[in-house]
Design an enzyme around this catalytic site. Structure first.
Site, PDB file in Angstrom:
ATOM      1  CE1 TYR A   4       1.744  -4.596   3.860  1.00  0.00           C
ATOM      2  CE2 TYR A   4       2.503  -5.764   1.898  1.00  0.00           C
ATOM      3  CZ  TYR A   4       2.588  -4.678   2.765  1.00  0.00           C
ATOM      4  OH  TYR A   4       3.512  -3.685   2.525  1.00  0.00           O
TER       5      TYR A   4
ATOM      6  CB  SER B  36       3.203  -2.692  -0.609  1.00  0.00           C
ATOM      7  OG  SER B  36       3.990  -3.854  -0.821  1.00  0.00           O
TER       8      SER B  36
END
Length: 278
Positions: free
Chosen positions: A186, A172
């Site tokens: 996350y 990401s």
């Protein structure tokens, strides 16, 4: 007309020319690709793209057989090869099931060899870290980092034995920066995945197996905040292009890293983020 006739005549005299052109159009012919979390979003787009490039594809899903079957049908409709395999990658049993599916995929045509592993499955939950639960911690780290690590451990040895392989980890834009609050677990799991990519690339590089990562920015999927919401404005505002990315743009980057043209790229975490981390 003369030029067309000349090309056709050349192919008739030199069948190898046609073969080379086919291989250029299908650079992943005779390769088996396993894409986790590929019943929707970026994973589905990647499965379709790699199949279009000639790979036989294992489409992995955890819950919706209908979604996975739709991806398989789309691939087969255009002449590609695909099979769907259900496996919950938050569990070690599910990881083992998916890894063993390579032994029987496409009638055992690949003898258990996976040439391309795309670790696309992932999860994100929003909320303050101090209010997060043990369950949230386990879900983030089991799916976002443990599953890629364990699958790689099971599948990479045959890549090494074959002397060729591509491992692509979908991290990401949060894998190297923390521009927003509320996604600490996350971010931590994606930093770990980006680090795993770099470390493993050092170990496998000499064997002919490359390990790279893709770090997407905000992508237009059903999980993304829709236009007109604060989440949309916050995400798009961090890019320099002023829009969400398309799942096909992520798939194109993955396809490039799988291609012969990317043989000298190893240990890279490529930002495909619209300038988010510029």
């Amino acid at each position: 007309m003369v030029r067309i006739d000349a090309r056709c005549s050349d192919r008739a005299r030199n069948p190898e020319s046609s073969k080379e052109n086919f291989q250029m159009n299908k650079p992943l012919e005779n390769k088996l690709a396993l894409i986790t979390g590929s019943s929707r979003g970026m994973g589905a787009a990647t499965a379709i793209r790699l199949a279009n490039d000639g790979a036989s594809v294992i489409v992995n899903y955890a819950a919706s057989a209908a979604r996975a079957d739709a991806v398989v049908e789309e691939i087969r409709r255009t002449g590609g090869k695909a099979e769907a395999v259900r496996a919950d990658l938050t569990t070690l049993d599910g990881i083992a099931v998916l890894a063993s599916s390579a032994d029987t995929a496409f009638g055992g045509a690949f003898s258990g060899r996976v040439d391309i592993l795309v670790n696309s499955a992932g999860t994100v939950e929003f909320g303050p870290f101090l209010e997060s639960s043990q369950e949230a911690y386990d879900t983030h780290f089991n799916l976002n980092i443990r599953a890629p690590v364990e699958l790689t451990k099971k599948l990479a040895p045959r890549m090494v034995q074959a002397g060729w392989g591509r491992i692509i980890n979908i991290s990401s834009a949060f894998g190297e920066a923390a521009p927003l609050a509320g996604v600490t677990l996350y971010i931590a799991s994606k930093f770990a995945l980006s680090g795993f990519t770099r470390g493993l690339s050092r170990e496998l590089g000499p064997t002919g197996v490359t390990v790279n990562g893709i770090q997407p920015g905000p992508i237009d999927t059903e999980l993304a905040p829709p236009p007109g919401t604060p989440g949309y404005d916050a995400n798009v505002g961090l890019t320099s292009v002023g829009r969400y990315g398309k799942v096909e743009e992520i798939a194109a980057a993955i396809a490039f890293l799988c291609s012969p043209d990317a043989a000298f790229i190893n240990g890279e975490n490529l930002n495909v983020d619209g300038g988010w981390n510029a």
